[in-house]
Design an enzyme around this catalytic site. Structure first.
Site, mmCIF file in Angstrom:
data_model
loop_
_atom_site.group_PDB
_atom_site.id
_atom_site.type_symbol
_atom_site.label_atom_id
_atom_site.label_comp_id
_atom_site.label_asym_id
_atom_site.label_seq_id
_atom_site.Cartn_x
_atom_site.Cartn_y
_atom_site.Cartn_z
ATOM 1 N N GLY A 116 6.651 63.876 -28.150
ATOM 2 C CA GLY A 116 6.793 64.243 -29.555
ATOM 3 C C GLY A 116 5.760 65.310 -29.900
ATOM 4 O O GLY A 116 4.674 65.353 -29.305
ATOM 5 N N ASN A 271 0.281 63.711 -34.010
ATOM 6 C CA ASN A 271 1.582 63.589 -33.344
ATOM 7 C C ASN A 271 2.607 63.049 -34.362
ATOM 8 O O ASN A 271 2.237 62.687 -35.477
ATOM 9 C CB ASN A 271 1.422 62.660 -32.135
ATOM 10 C CG ASN A 271 1.188 61.240 -32.565
ATOM 11 O OD1 ASN A 271 0.433 60.991 -33.504
ATOM 12 N ND2 ASN A 271 1.839 60.309 -31.933
ATOM 13 N N PRO A 272 3.883 62.935 -33.992
ATOM 14 C CA PRO A 272 4.925 62.575 -34.977
ATOM 15 C C PRO A 272 4.703 61.281 -35.762
ATOM 16 O O PRO A 272 5.007 61.228 -36.954
ATOM 17 C CB PRO A 272 6.189 62.473 -34.127
ATOM 18 C CG PRO A 272 5.947 63.432 -33.023
ATOM 19 C CD PRO A 272 4.488 63.331 -32.706
ATOM 20 N N CYS A 273 4.226 60.249 -35.127
ATOM 21 C CA CYS A 273 4.093 58.993 -35.909
ATOM 22 C C CYS A 273 2.701 58.797 -36.488
ATOM 23 O O CYS A 273 2.427 57.784 -37.136
ATOM 24 C CB CYS A 273 4.520 57.831 -35.036
ATOM 25 S SG CYS A 273 6.221 58.037 -34.447
ATOM 26 N N GLY A 274 1.800 59.733 -36.237
ATOM 27 C CA GLY A 274 0.509 59.754 -36.928
ATOM 28 C C GLY A 274 -0.635 59.038 -36.235
ATOM 29 O O GLY A 274 -1.769 59.087 -36.717
ATOM 30 N N GLU A 275 -0.366 58.380 -35.086
ATOM 31 C CA GLU A 275 -1.434 57.575 -34.484
ATOM 32 C C GLU A 275 -2.438 58.387 -33.667
ATOM 33 O O GLU A 275 -3.457 57.840 -33.255
ATOM 34 C CB GLU A 275 -0.849 56.431 -33.637
ATOM 35 C CG GLU A 275 -0.155 56.824 -32.346
ATOM 36 C CD GLU A 275 1.316 57.192 -32.551
ATOM 37 O OE1 GLU A 275 1.686 57.483 -33.693
ATOM 38 O OE2 GLU A 275 2.065 57.205 -31.563
ATOM 39 N N PRO A 420 3.430 52.998 -32.674
ATOM 40 C CA PRO A 420 4.495 52.124 -33.216
ATOM 41 C C PRO A 420 5.157 51.225 -32.171
ATOM 42 O O PRO A 420 5.754 50.216 -32.534
ATOM 43 C CB PRO A 420 5.515 53.114 -33.773
ATOM 44 C CG PRO A 420 5.087 54.475 -33.413
ATOM 45 C CD PRO A 420 3.714 54.432 -32.851
ATOM 46 N N THR A 421 5.086 51.588 -30.915
ATOM 47 C CA THR A 421 5.680 50.818 -29.792
ATOM 48 C C THR A 421 7.153 50.491 -30.037
ATOM 49 O O THR A 421 7.634 49.434 -29.628
ATOM 50 C CB THR A 421 4.897 49.513 -29.478
ATOM 51 O OG1 THR A 421 5.102 48.545 -30.512
ATOM 52 C CG2 THR A 421 3.412 49.755 -29.312
ATOM 53 N N GLY A 422 7.851 51.434 -30.675
ATOM 54 C CA GLY A 422 9.256 51.216 -31.025
ATOM 55 C C GLY A 422 10.112 50.724 -29.867
ATOM 56 O O GLY A 422 10.862 49.749 -30.020
ATOM 57 N N THR A 423 9.995 51.365 -28.732
ATOM 58 C CA THR A 423 10.830 50.966 -27.598
ATOM 59 C C THR A 423 10.111 50.024 -26.645
ATOM 60 O O THR A 423 10.710 49.073 -26.139
ATOM 61 C CB THR A 423 11.310 52.199 -26.806
ATOM 62 O OG1 THR A 423 11.666 53.214 -27.730
ATOM 63 C CG2 THR A 423 12.501 51.863 -25.950
ATOM 64 N N ILE A 424 8.834 50.280 -26.388
ATOM 65 C CA ILE A 424 8.183 49.429 -25.380
ATOM 66 C C ILE A 424 8.037 47.981 -25.863
ATOM 67 O O ILE A 424 8.054 47.060 -25.055
ATOM 68 C CB ILE A 424 6.844 50.015 -24.854
ATOM 69 C CG1 ILE A 424 5.820 50.193 -25.960
ATOM 70 C CG2 ILE A 424 7.071 51.306 -24.080
ATOM 71 C CD1 ILE A 424 4.407 50.474 -25.418
HETATM 72 N N1 UDP Z 1 8.154 59.609 -29.791
HETATM 73 C C1 UDP Z 1 9.106 60.616 -29.671
HETATM 74 N N2 UDP Z 1 10.434 60.316 -29.877
HETATM 75 C C2 UDP Z 1 10.859 59.066 -30.203
HETATM 76 C C3 UDP Z 1 9.896 58.039 -30.334
HETATM 77 C C4 UDP Z 1 8.560 58.345 -30.113
HETATM 78 O O1 UDP Z 1 8.767 61.747 -29.389
HETATM 79 O O2 UDP Z 1 12.077 58.850 -30.378
HETATM 80 C C5 UDP Z 1 6.701 59.894 -29.556
HETATM 81 C C6 UDP Z 1 5.947 60.176 -30.838
HETATM 82 O O3 UDP Z 1 4.897 61.082 -30.568
HETATM 83 C C7 UDP Z 1 5.370 58.824 -31.188
HETATM 84 C C8 UDP Z 1 5.005 58.315 -29.817
HETATM 85 O O4 UDP Z 1 6.078 58.780 -28.986
HETATM 86 O O5 UDP Z 1 4.280 58.959 -32.044
HETATM 87 C C9 UDP Z 1 4.870 56.828 -29.695
HETATM 88 O O6 UDP Z 1 6.000 56.166 -30.255
HETATM 89 P P1 UDP Z 1 6.372 54.698 -29.790
HETATM 90 O O7 UDP Z 1 5.122 53.919 -29.625
HETATM 91 O O8 UDP Z 1 7.413 54.166 -30.716
HETATM 92 O O9 UDP Z 1 7.030 54.992 -28.358
HETATM 93 P P2 UDP Z 1 7.500 54.039 -27.152
HETATM 94 O O10 UDP Z 1 6.529 54.281 -26.052
HETATM 95 O O11 UDP Z 1 7.591 52.634 -27.605
HETATM 96 O O12 UDP Z 1 8.851 54.586 -26.791
#
Ligand code: UDP
Length: 573
Positions: A116, A271-275, A420-424
């Site tokens: 991102g 980065n996109p989600c701000g962390e 955010p760990t959206g997917t992991i």
């Molecule tokens: N991110 C991205 N596209 C997505 C989701 C996440 O580029 O669809 C990047 C973005 O920089 C975000 C970072 O991955 O801040 C971490 O997001 P997340 O923890 O949700 O990612 P995961 O590792 O769980 O896929």
């Protein structure tokens, strides 16, 4: 690897490798072996071949037991020819046509690889200002953001991941009003999160009821200046945030105060989600510890933190992430110079809500806030020890002399970040990041493969199934609504413990963000959920609170204010 049905679907659709015909050529275990071996290979630089095997086996167990998972690009790309392993980047946007499109090209490559990108567009001259090379007028930052947005739309990251961008404009840029309303039309800038870069002087003008000066100096010596009542600007901003969720805020002075390498540059973007606040061309590798696996039963059968296990996990995770920097393939020499110069990593957590539920601590309680700080302090402290131990063996990060750690031993300029760990978190089968449960049960729509996944939180299910009046019918009702609050037979204590995001007051959302920020080097990505009925005054209170209490930024989300919600509470039939 023990996986939920949902985790398997996500892995198969986006993470496991396929051949040219699109057939799967690896299992989840083989994916972990690939990632473990690729990251352990870094050991060769300081050790022997046997160290690689030994470390690969430790890394494999770490992920296989779901104690820790790295960010998605590492899972997707480690051990492949691409080997772009980082999730977060910030790129510069200079006031020069060739430079803008150079940055766009690099952003496209980064997004294609699953990363991102964040940008601050404040260096671009305002709309309508003079362009000397053509004699024409400039189109302004928002017009360029639309070009970046269209590029992201076109890339769609090879079908693996939606492109994500952070677009920032500083509060004193003359185009700030256009920027603030840029996402009122939901189709516009759909691949961007947008945030206003706030300086403390703006709040000062606001407090004293003064005008605020919008200002831009071009390289050609032309200066544009305009005054606007600070209160008008603030109201417009808050109103847009209330209506659409955008823009969020980024507190630039707070970020700069904690910039570990001020000698290298000023941080203007995240980065996109701000962390992760980053310097131009910097990137960061994230990874998160699964807190729901850091518990053990005490003598009286209550769950308590297994501090020793957490300590071991932190140390191994720091080593893992430091190795990732070594094994990363960089898409540009400047990206390599910055990543290997500062060696920033972002170790975070997931499964916090699940940990609290098992320990019987309500999310909206002082106890949870104190415990959150204590836990993060422990993680940060152990990460510092781990980084110093690595430095003794591998050397400190090269830019340390220009950092606040000058004279110390430290391998990484930053260590912690709450992603955010959206997917992991879905792969690990736990609640995401430090968020409360979004719903006891919910459906998640997958934009990429048009599948709808249903999820019921296991910790919640465990508590419910112990209740006296628990029945299949009750479960059906909970699944339908995504909440337990309306179930009469349940005791208040259980209802309090199982409150979901929207049932928790927003002040507790912010308080959690701040509690974790206190012991996080980078920043905390947190969604400040608000019910649909929240007022403009609530949004204002939230934004002020975040600034006053030391957050590095804030994003609110008022339920129903965005047309495309990924998560829906309950099962909508
Ligand atoms: N991110 C991205 N596209 C997505 C989701 C996440 O580029 O669809 C990047 C973005 O920089 C975000 C970072 O991955 O801040 C971490 O997001 P997340 O923890 O949700 O990612 P995961 O590792 O769980 O896929």
């Amino acid at each position: 690897m023990e996986l939920t049905a949902n985790a398997r679907i996500v892995l198969e659709s986006r993470y496991l490798r396929r051949d040219e015909q699109g057939r799967l050529i690896e299992t989840p275990e083989q994916m972990l072996e690939r990632v473990a071996l690729a990251t352990a290979e870094a050991e060769l630089y300081w050790g022997e071949a046997k160290d690689v095997q030994q470390m690969a086996s430790l890394f494999f167990d770490l992920m296989n037991e779901k104690l820790f998972l790295p960010n998605s690009p590492t899972l997707m790309n480690a051990g492949t020819p691409l080997s772009q392993l980082s999730a977060c980047f910030v790129l510069p946007v200079e006031d020069d046509m060739a430079a803008i499109f150079h940055t766009l090209e690099l952003a496209a490559l980064i997004q294609q690889s699953g990363g991102g990108t964040g940008f601050n567009f404040s260096h671009l001259r305002p709309e309508g200002s003079y362009v000397s090379s053509t004699g024409g007028t400039a189109s302004g930052p928002v017009a360029f953001m639309k070009i970046f947005n269209a590029a992201t739309e076109g890339i769609k990251q090879g079908g693996k991941r939606r492109g994500a961008n952070m677009g920032i404009l500083n509060i004193n840029h003359p185009d700030i009003l256009t920027f603030i309303d840029a996402k009122r039309d939901a189709h516009q800038l759909n691949n961007f999160n947008i945030s206003v870069g706030i300086r403390n002087d703006f709040f000062k003008a606001l407090e004293t009821g003064k005008n605020y000066t919008l200002h831009f100096s071009s390289v050609h010596g032309k200066t544009i200046e305009r005054e606007i009542p600070a209160a008008d600007l603030w109201h417009k901003l808050i109103h847009a945030a209330w209506a659409t969720g955008d823009p969020g805020l980024i507190f630039l002075d707070t970020i700069q105060q904690f910039n570990p390498t001020p000698g290298i540059g000023t941080i203007e973007a995240t980065n996109p989600c701000g962390e992760v606040p980053l310097l131009p061309y910097e990137s960061c590798n994230l990874g998160s510890i699964n807190l729901s696996r850091m518990l053990q039963k005490s003598g009286n059968q209550d769950w308590q933190v297994d501090w020793e296990k957490l300590r071991r996990t932190v140390h191994l995770a720091v080593r893992f992430l430091d190795n990732v920097i070594e094994m990363n393939r960089y898409l540009h020499p400047e990206l390599k110079r910055m990543a290997t110069g500062n060696r920033k990593i972002g170790l975070g957590v997931m499964g916090w809500a699940e940990m609290l539920i098992r320990m019987g601590i309500p999310y909206d309680s002082q106890e949870a806030l104190q415990f959150g700080s204590q836990l993060m302090q422990f993680i940060q402290h152990e990460a510092q020890i781990a980084s110093a131990l690595l430095a003794a063996q591998r050397g400190s990060f090269p830019f340390i002399i220009q950092s606040q750690f000058s004279g110390q031993q430290r391998r990484n300029a930053t260590l912690t970040s709450i992603a955010p760990t959206g997917t992991i978190s879905l792969i690990a089968g736990t609640s995401s990041s430090i968020e409360p449960l979004f719903a006891i049960a919910y459906k998640r729509e997958h934009v990429l493969n048009n599948q709808t996944l249903f999820e019921i939180n296991p910790a919640a299910l465990e508590i419910l199934s112990r209740q006296q009046h628990f029945s299949e019918q009750m479960l059906d009702e909970i699944i339908l609504k995504g909440s337990v609050q309306h179930i009469r037979q349940l005791p208040e204590s259980v209802k309090r413990l199982l409150k979901t995001s929207l049932e928790i007051d927003y002040t507790y959302h912010i308080a959690h963000q701040v509690s974790f920020q206190r012991y996080t080097d980078n920043a905390v990505s947190k969604t400040i959920n608000m019910p649909a009925s929240a007022t403009v005054a609530d949004v204002e209170k939230a934004y002020r609170m975040a600034w006053q209490q030391g957050a590095k930024g804030i994003t609110i989300f008022r339920y129903g204010s965005k047309p495309e919600q990924v998560l829906h509470a309950g099962l909508k039939k």
